[in-house]
Design a protein around this motif. Sequence first.
Motif, PDB file in Angstrom:
ATOM      1  N   ILE A 188       0.841  -1.204   0.000  1.00 51.07           N
ATOM      2  CA  ILE A 188       0.000   0.000   0.000  1.00 51.07           C
ATOM      3  C   ILE A 188       0.873   1.250   0.000  1.00 51.07           C
ATOM      4  O   ILE A 188       0.604   2.218  -0.730  1.00 51.07           O
ATOM      5  CB  ILE A 188      -0.944  -0.008   1.211  1.00 51.07           C
ATOM      6  N   LEU A 189       1.924   1.253   0.818  1.00 57.84           N
ATOM      7  CA  LEU A 189       2.826   2.408   0.859  1.00 57.84           C
ATOM      8  C   LEU A 189       3.536   2.604  -0.474  1.00 57.84           C
ATOM      9  O   LEU A 189       3.727   3.741  -0.930  1.00 57.84           O
ATOM     10  CB  LEU A 189       3.852   2.230   1.977  1.00 57.84           C
ATOM     11  N   LEU A 190       3.945   1.515  -1.114  1.00 59.35           N
ATOM     12  CA  LEU A 190       4.615   1.629  -2.412  1.00 59.35           C
ATOM     13  C   LEU A 190       3.671   2.198  -3.468  1.00 59.35           C
ATOM     14  O   LEU A 190       4.046   3.097  -4.238  1.00 59.35           O
ATOM     15  CB  LEU A 190       5.131   0.252  -2.848  1.00 59.35           C
ATOM     16  N   PHE A 191       2.453   1.691  -3.497  1.00 61.87           N
ATOM     17  CA  PHE A 191       1.480   2.217  -4.454  1.00 61.87           C
ATOM     18  C   PHE A 191       1.115   3.665  -4.121  1.00 61.87           C
ATOM     19  O   PHE A 191       0.943   4.493  -5.027  1.00 61.87           O
ATOM     20  CB  PHE A 191       0.218   1.358  -4.457  1.00 61.87           C
ATOM     21  N   LEU A 192       1.005   3.970  -2.838  1.00 58.64           N
ATOM     22  CA  LEU A 192       0.662   5.332  -2.430  1.00 58.64           C
ATOM     23  C   LEU A 192       1.756   6.317  -2.845  1.00 58.64           C
ATOM     24  O   LEU A 192       1.464   7.413  -3.343  1.00 58.64           O
ATOM     25  CB  LEU A 192       0.454   5.383  -0.914  1.00 58.64           C
ATOM     26  N   ALA A 193       3.017   5.930  -2.641  1.00 58.15           N
ATOM     27  CA  ALA A 193       4.125   6.791  -3.075  1.00 58.15           C
ATOM     28  C   ALA A 193       4.129   6.961  -4.586  1.00 58.15           C
ATOM     29  O   ALA A 193       4.421   8.053  -5.103  1.00 58.15           O
ATOM     30  CB  ALA A 193       5.445   6.189  -2.601  1.00 58.15           C
ATOM     31  N   SER A 194       3.780   5.884  -5.306  1.00 58.37           N
ATOM     32  CA  SER A 194       3.724   5.973  -6.764  1.00 58.37           C
ATOM     33  C   SER A 194       2.620   6.914  -7.224  1.00 58.37           C
ATOM     34  O   SER A 194       2.816   7.730  -8.133  1.00 58.37           O
ATOM     35  CB  SER A 194       3.500   4.581  -7.353  1.00 58.37           C
ATOM     36  N   ILE A 195       1.456   6.824  -6.581  1.00 68.30           N
ATOM     37  CA  ILE A 195       0.333   7.701  -6.953  1.00 68.30           C
ATOM     38  C   ILE A 195       0.672   9.159  -6.659  1.00 68.30           C
ATOM     39  O   ILE A 195       0.368  10.060  -7.455  1.00 68.30           O
ATOM     40  CB  ILE A 195      -0.936   7.265  -6.205  1.00 68.30           C
ATOM     41  N   GLN A 196       1.307   9.401  -5.516  1.00 65.61           N
ATOM     42  CA  GLN A 196       1.630  10.775  -5.142  1.00 65.61           C
ATOM     43  C   GLN A 196       2.728  11.378  -6.015  1.00 65.61           C
ATOM     44  O   GLN A 196       2.922  12.593  -6.003  1.00 65.61           O
ATOM     45  CB  GLN A 196       2.038  10.822  -3.670  1.00 65.61           C
ATOM     46  N   ILE A 198       2.681  11.133  -9.259  1.00 63.59           N
ATOM     47  CA  ILE A 198       2.073  11.484 -10.547  1.00 63.59           C
ATOM     48  C   ILE A 198       1.868  12.999 -10.592  1.00 63.59           C
ATOM     49  O   ILE A 198       1.322  13.590  -9.662  1.00 63.59           O
ATOM     50  CB  ILE A 198       0.727  10.759 -10.738  1.00 63.59           C
ATOM     51  N   PRO A 199       2.315  13.664 -11.649  1.00 66.72           N
ATOM     52  CA  PRO A 199       2.141  15.127 -11.731  1.00 66.72           C
ATOM     53  C   PRO A 199       0.682  15.538 -11.594  1.00 66.72           C
ATOM     54  O   PRO A 199      -0.207  14.966 -12.234  1.00 66.72           O
ATOM     55  CB  PRO A 199       2.688  15.465 -13.129  1.00 66.72           C
ATOM     56  N   GLY A 200       0.437  16.537 -10.758  1.00 65.82           N
ATOM     57  CA  GLY A 200      -0.933  16.983 -10.503  1.00 65.82           C
ATOM     58  C   GLY A 200      -1.616  17.585 -11.709  1.00 65.82           C
ATOM     59  O   GLY A 200      -2.858  17.547 -11.811  1.00 65.82           O
ATOM     60  N   HIS A 201      -0.817  18.149 -12.639  1.00 56.86           N
ATOM     61  CA  HIS A 201      -1.451  18.800 -13.792  1.00 56.86           C
ATOM     62  C   HIS A 201      -2.172  17.809 -14.699  1.00 56.86           C
ATOM     63  O   HIS A 201      -3.073  18.191 -15.460  1.00 56.86           O
ATOM     64  CB  HIS A 201      -0.407  19.584 -14.599  1.00 56.86           C
ATOM     65  N   LEU A 202      -1.790  16.501 -14.613  1.00 54.96           N
ATOM     66  CA  LEU A 202      -2.501  15.501 -15.415  1.00 54.96           C
ATOM     67  C   LEU A 202      -3.938  15.361 -14.933  1.00 54.96           C
ATOM     68  O   LEU A 202      -4.875  15.279 -15.750  1.00 54.96           O
ATOM     69  CB  LEU A 202      -1.776  14.153 -15.329  1.00 54.96           C
ATOM     70  N   TYR A 203      -4.110  15.326 -13.620  1.00 58.43           N
ATOM     71  CA  TYR A 203      -5.466  15.238 -13.067  1.00 58.43           C
ATOM     72  C   TYR A 203      -6.249  16.529 -13.325  1.00 58.43           C
ATOM     73  O   TYR A 203      -7.462  16.479 -13.588  1.00 58.43           O
ATOM     74  CB  TYR A 203      -5.404  14.951 -11.572  1.00 58.43           C
ATOM     75  N   GLU A 204      -5.574  17.672 -13.250  1.00 61.21           N
ATOM     76  CA  GLU A 204      -6.253  18.948 -13.506  1.00 61.21           C
ATOM     77  C   GLU A 204      -6.739  19.030 -14.951  1.00 61.21           C
ATOM     78  O   GLU A 204      -7.862  19.468 -15.221  1.00 61.21           O
ATOM     79  CB  GLU A 204      -5.301  20.094 -13.200  1.00 61.21           C
ATOM     80  N   LEU A 222      -3.601   4.235 -13.213  1.00 63.71           N
ATOM     81  CA  LEU A 222      -3.110   2.877 -13.460  1.00 63.71           C
ATOM     82  C   LEU A 222      -1.886   2.832 -14.373  1.00 63.71           C
ATOM     83  O   LEU A 222      -0.916   2.128 -14.052  1.00 63.71           O
ATOM     84  CB  LEU A 222      -4.234   2.010 -14.027  1.00 63.71           C
ATOM     85  N   PRO A 223      -1.855   3.561 -15.504  1.00 64.79           N
ATOM     86  CA  PRO A 223      -0.635   3.520 -16.337  1.00 64.79           C
ATOM     87  C   PRO A 223       0.605   4.014 -15.612  1.00 64.79           C
ATOM     88  O   PRO A 223       1.712   3.505 -15.857  1.00 64.79           O
ATOM     89  CB  PRO A 223      -0.990   4.437 -17.515  1.00 64.79           C
ATOM     90  N   ASN A 224       0.464   4.993 -14.725  1.00 64.66           N
ATOM     91  CA  ASN A 224       1.622   5.516 -14.007  1.00 64.66           C
ATOM     92  C   ASN A 224       2.032   4.628 -12.838  1.00 64.66           C
ATOM     93  O   ASN A 224       3.183   4.681 -12.385  1.00 64.66           O
ATOM     94  CB  ASN A 224       1.325   6.931 -13.493  1.00 64.66           C
ATOM     95  N   VAL A 225       1.093   3.821 -12.329  1.00 63.85           N
ATOM     96  CA  VAL A 225       1.397   2.909 -11.222  1.00 63.85           C
ATOM     97  C   VAL A 225       1.954   1.580 -11.734  1.00 63.85           C
ATOM     98  O   VAL A 225       2.697   0.899 -11.015  1.00 63.85           O
ATOM     99  CB  VAL A 225       0.128   2.680 -10.380  1.00 63.85           C
TER     100      VAL A 225
END
Length: 295
Positions: A188-196, A198-204, A222-225
């Motif tokens: 969970i920590l590894l996936f959480l660090a991977s998600i965090q 990810i550049p925020g501008h992609l979600y924006e 998912l592609p970035n994780v």
Amino acid sequence: MTYERQKLFWAAVFLLPWFIGLLLLFIVPFFQSLNYSFYKLTPQVGSILFEYVGFGNYLFAFNEHVSTSTSTSFSVEMINTMSDVAFNIPVLLIFSLFMAVLLNMKFKGRAIVRAIFFVPVILNSVAVASALGGGSIMTEILEQQGIGKIFDLQFFLIQSGLPEIMVNSVVGLIDRIYDILSLSGVPILLFLASIQSIPGHLYEAAKIEGATGYETFWLITLPNVTPHILTVVVYALVDTFLTSPVSGIIQHELNTQNWGLSSAMAWIYVLFILGTLLVVFVLAKIFKIGGSHYE
């Protein structure tokens, strides 16, 4: 010395104790155990008698019943471990990624929830297992009173007419809840660090374009994780193999001075682990999992 040579010198100084420990505490015993696996070792006064048996220890480990404190056998536990790996790893990946996505959201008490999922990694596993063992006592009391079937999920699912394969899968998954939770802390920590990361501008940009949360997950998260899935799988595999009853059987034979047999079992186990990791790496290469974001 130049600055580059100074860095190399101090790197060698700090790494020297590790190399010495690796040589004396791992490399030498590693090859000694391989040599011992081909012999029957009998301790005598002041010495050890070596009797060459070839692959006899390897054949005995698979074909003969090995009496242990749990009255099980090496081959049976090997099969059980491999089946647990095949079942637990996919469930662990899905559960860990799902929880990482939830824990990445902003809500009150997020730090406490994160700590709760990491508690099984910190606490002593034996103490946790002993504490949770009280549930079996409660189940026995209920069965003695004739009301155990109230909590028998398998019984009710079968009575509802569901296929037996589906019922066994659901019940098996529920039976493994504690195993999944105990293994999910680090993933969970590894996936959480991977998600965090990810550049925020992609979600924006996705939000501006009107993408839903479902589309954002499949097209951005998912592609970035995905490149980190291989790391999680390898960690989960190693952790599962280390906590397997097979390790207890090998340790039991070592404690009873069956050094040749325990060495053979250890090498069989190592080869199984290396073979499993090889299959994982081949599948990861085929499905392009674990590569760089920019490949």
